[in-house]
Design a protein around this motif. Structure first.
Motif, PDB file in Angstrom:
ATOM      1  N   GLN A  54      28.677 132.131  11.630  1.00 25.89           N
ATOM      2  CA  GLN A  54      28.464 130.838  10.978  1.00 25.89           C
ATOM      3  C   GLN A  54      27.485 129.983  11.781  1.00 25.89           C
ATOM      4  N   ALA A  55      27.593 130.055  13.106  1.00 25.26           N
ATOM      5  CA  ALA A  55      26.669 129.305  13.957  1.00 25.26           C
ATOM      6  C   ALA A  55      25.242 129.837  13.797  1.00 25.26           C
ATOM      7  N   MET A  56      25.098 131.164  13.676  1.00 25.91           N
ATOM      8  CA  MET A  56      23.768 131.740  13.435  1.00 25.91           C
ATOM      9  C   MET A  56      23.160 131.155  12.165  1.00 25.91           C
ATOM     10  N   GLU A  57      23.952 131.104  11.101  1.00 24.54           N
ATOM     11  CA  GLU A  57      23.452 130.575   9.830  1.00 24.54           C
ATOM     12  C   GLU A  57      23.001 129.128   9.978  1.00 24.54           C
ATOM     13  N   LYS A  58      23.751 128.343  10.743  1.00 23.51           N
ATOM     14  CA  LYS A  58      23.373 126.940  10.953  1.00 23.51           C
ATOM     15  C   LYS A  58      22.061 126.814  11.707  1.00 23.51           C
ATOM     16  N   LEU A  59      21.724 127.835  12.490  1.00 25.96           N
ATOM     17  CA  LEU A  59      20.458 127.846  13.218  1.00 25.96           C
ATOM     18  C   LEU A  59      19.347 128.524  12.423  1.00 25.96           C
ATOM     19  N   GLY A  60      19.657 128.928  11.186  1.00 22.14           N
ATOM     20  CA  GLY A  60      18.661 129.555  10.338  1.00 22.14           C
ATOM     21  C   GLY A  60      18.422 131.012  10.640  1.00 22.14           C
ATOM     22  N   VAL A  61      19.394 131.666  11.285  1.00 27.86           N
ATOM     23  CA  VAL A  61      19.290 133.078  11.639  1.00 27.86           C
ATOM     24  C   VAL A  61      20.247 133.881  10.762  1.00 27.86           C
ATOM     25  N   ALA A  62      19.781 134.965  10.198  1.00 29.86           N
ATOM     26  CA  ALA A  62      20.635 135.794   9.350  1.00 29.86           C
ATOM     27  C   ALA A  62      21.796 136.359  10.160  1.00 29.86           C
ATOM     28  N   PRO A  63      23.034 136.257   9.665  1.00 35.05           N
ATOM     29  CA  PRO A  63      24.188 136.788  10.397  1.00 35.05           C
ATOM     30  C   PRO A  63      24.045 138.276  10.653  1.00 35.05           C
ATOM     31  N   ALA A  78      17.594 138.178  19.075  1.00 30.75           N
ATOM     32  CA  ALA A  78      16.441 137.722  19.855  1.00 30.75           C
ATOM     33  C   ALA A  78      16.176 136.249  19.572  1.00 30.75           C
ATOM     34  N   GLY A  79      15.948 135.496  20.624  1.00 30.36           N
ATOM     35  CA  GLY A  79      15.648 134.078  20.481  1.00 30.36           C
ATOM     36  C   GLY A  79      16.849 133.175  20.540  1.00 30.36           C
ATOM     37  N   ALA A  93      32.638 129.509  18.937  1.00 31.56           N
ATOM     38  CA  ALA A  93      31.377 130.089  19.364  1.00 31.56           C
ATOM     39  C   ALA A  93      30.336 128.990  19.397  1.00 31.56           C
ATOM     40  N   SER A  94      29.500 129.006  20.431  1.00 34.79           N
ATOM     41  CA  SER A  94      28.429 128.018  20.585  1.00 34.79           C
ATOM     42  C   SER A  94      27.119 128.764  20.801  1.00 34.79           C
ATOM     43  N   LEU A  95      26.097 128.425  20.021  1.00 31.73           N
ATOM     44  CA  LEU A  95      24.801 129.087  20.096  1.00 31.73           C
ATOM     45  C   LEU A  95      23.689 128.056  20.168  1.00 31.73           C
ATOM     46  N   ALA A  96      22.590 128.448  20.784  1.00 33.94           N
ATOM     47  CA  ALA A  96      21.401 127.608  20.865  1.00 33.94           C
ATOM     48  C   ALA A  96      20.170 128.497  20.858  1.00 33.94           C
ATOM     49  N   ARG A  97      19.050 127.900  20.600  1.00 39.32           N
ATOM     50  CA  ARG A  97      17.791 128.635  20.684  1.00 39.32           C
ATOM     51  C   ARG A  97      17.406 128.797  22.147  1.00 39.32           C
ATOM     52  N   ALA A  98      16.893 129.966  22.484  1.00 36.86           N
ATOM     53  CA  ALA A  98      16.557 130.256  23.874  1.00 36.86           C
ATOM     54  C   ALA A  98      15.499 129.298  24.413  1.00 36.86           C
ATOM     55  N   GLY A  99      14.687 128.717  23.537  1.00 36.75           N
ATOM     56  CA  GLY A  99      13.693 127.764  23.994  1.00 36.75           C
ATOM     57  C   GLY A  99      14.271 126.419  24.378  1.00 36.75           C
ATOM     58  N   ASP A 100      15.508 126.141  23.932  1.00 36.32           N
ATOM     59  CA  ASP A 100      16.130 124.843  24.208  1.00 36.32           C
ATOM     60  C   ASP A 100      16.955 124.840  25.489  1.00 36.32           C
ATOM     61  N   LEU A 101      17.601 125.959  25.803  1.00 34.72           N
ATOM     62  CA  LEU A 101      18.438 126.066  26.998  1.00 34.72           C
ATOM     63  C   LEU A 101      18.237 127.435  27.629  1.00 34.72           C
ATOM     64  N   ALA A 102      18.453 127.480  28.941  1.00 34.45           N
ATOM     65  CA  ALA A 102      18.365 128.766  29.639  1.00 34.45           C
ATOM     66  C   ALA A 102      19.639 129.576  29.476  1.00 34.45           C
ATOM     67  N   SER A 103      20.797 128.898  29.432  1.00 34.30           N
ATOM     68  CA  SER A 103      22.075 129.605  29.330  1.00 34.30           C
ATOM     69  C   SER A 103      23.171 128.603  28.991  1.00 34.30           C
ATOM     70  N   LEU A 104      24.306 129.113  28.500  1.00 33.85           N
ATOM     71  CA  LEU A 104      25.467 128.264  28.267  1.00 33.85           C
ATOM     72  C   LEU A 104      26.731 129.097  28.343  1.00 33.85           C
TER      73      LEU A 104
END
Length: 310
Positions: A54-63, A78-79, A93-104
């Motif tokens: 669900q978090a992937m979908e919110k980021l515009g990434v296909a599950p 990737a990304g 679950a918490s997700l972010a784009r790799a360009g926004d954070l190095a790690s979480l």
């Protein structure tokens, strides 16, 4: 709860109660990983991956399927970077784009006392001294459990950057209530090699004996932690623990009431050389925690530019 602890660049999805018990389907690659799981473990495994999709979908990434690496860490598309956590009655679950954070890294636990045989394997002498002072000042918070959770989140953020275990005794956590000497922040630091006795922060092994020596060298960024509804483990930590969904296994007590919501911060100081991010060796992780309705959770984020509180 988790989203309150993380910057706006992070998307979080959580499930409580029956929703956290399962119902999400597994992809074929995940089915292969779960073939030997008992029903409860399989349900948790599926539910937290449902949150992640669900978090992937919110980021515009296909599950898609979330497999695991050689050390048990989740393999993200990737990304993306991310972290998962689940305990009885709660998963997130918490997700972010790799360009926004190095790690979480995130972790959720029940707001209960940590068994004595676990705390002796988790806490440094300096941490034990602080825990006693905190308990005297505010006995309504299970500081020992909060310490455990903070170390779990630190580990999950550490592993993708360093690709090796971080032991319980390789991070010195200093917890504060809001309004305390380090209000609104938690820091984690590191020492040069030479002292820590090894034992895994996650992955099923504990820490055994021995003092820690060395000088502070590096650290990493710890975000905010929170206590909500849920349950924490008695004993070792197992599961997809390397930067992913670690499950504290064992006998779990039912969540209890813990009065009004509480919040504060912590500083985690690494006792080993930390990661180099953005050309800088990370000196400390700063973060936040909160307590409410019987569950606690912690979160850590590492920005590309190095250290810095959220």
């Amino acid at each position: 709860m988790i989203e309150e602890l993380l910057p706006d660049s992070v998307v979080s999805v959580e499930a409580l109660g029956d929703d956290a018990a399962g119902g999400a389907r597994l992809y074929p690659e995940e089915e292969a990983l779960a073939v030997s799981f008992v029903h409860k473990r399989r349900s948790e495994f599926a539910a937290v991956r449902g949150c992640a999709r669900q978090a992937m979908e919110k980021l515009g990434v296909a599950p898609r399927a979330i497999s695991r690496g050689d050390s048990g860490e989740p393999i993200w598309p990737a990304g993306l970077i991310g972290s998962m956590t689940h305990c009885e009655g709660y998963c997130a679950a918490s997700l972010a784009r790799a360009g926004d954070l190095a790690s979480l890294g995130i972790d959720a636990e029940p707001h209960q006392e940590l068994p004595e045989d676990v705390i002796v394997s988790v806490a440094l002498p300096t941490e034990n001294d602080r825990l006693r002072r905190l308990a005297e000042r505010d006995p309504s918070v299970h500081w020992d459990r909060l310490l455990f959770s903070a170390k779990e989140s630190v580990y999950k953020a550490w592993f993708p950057l360093m690709r090796r275990w971080l032991d319980f005794l390789e991070a010195d956590i200093d917890l504060f209530e809001d309004g305390g000497p380090a209000a609104h922040g938690v820091r984690a630091g590191a020492f040069a090699p030479g002292g820590p006795t090894r034992g895994s922060v996650a992955g099923g092994t504990g820490v055994t004996g021995g003092p820690v020596s060395g000088r502070p060298v590096s650290g990493a960024q710890v975000a905010r932690g929170s206590v909500a509804r849920g349950s924490v483990a008695r004993g070792s930590v197992t599961g997809d623990s390397a930067s992913g969904d670690s499950v504290a296994r064992g006998s779990l007590a039912r969540p209890g009431t813990c009065g009004p919501a509480r919040s504060g911060g912590f500083r985690a100081t690494l006792l080993v050389p930390g990661p180099v991010v953005g050309g800088r060796r990370i000196q400390s992780f700063d973060g936040r925690w909160t307590v409410r309705q019987g569950l606690l959770a912690t979160a850590v984020t590492v920005p590309h530019g190095g250290t810095g509180a959220i």
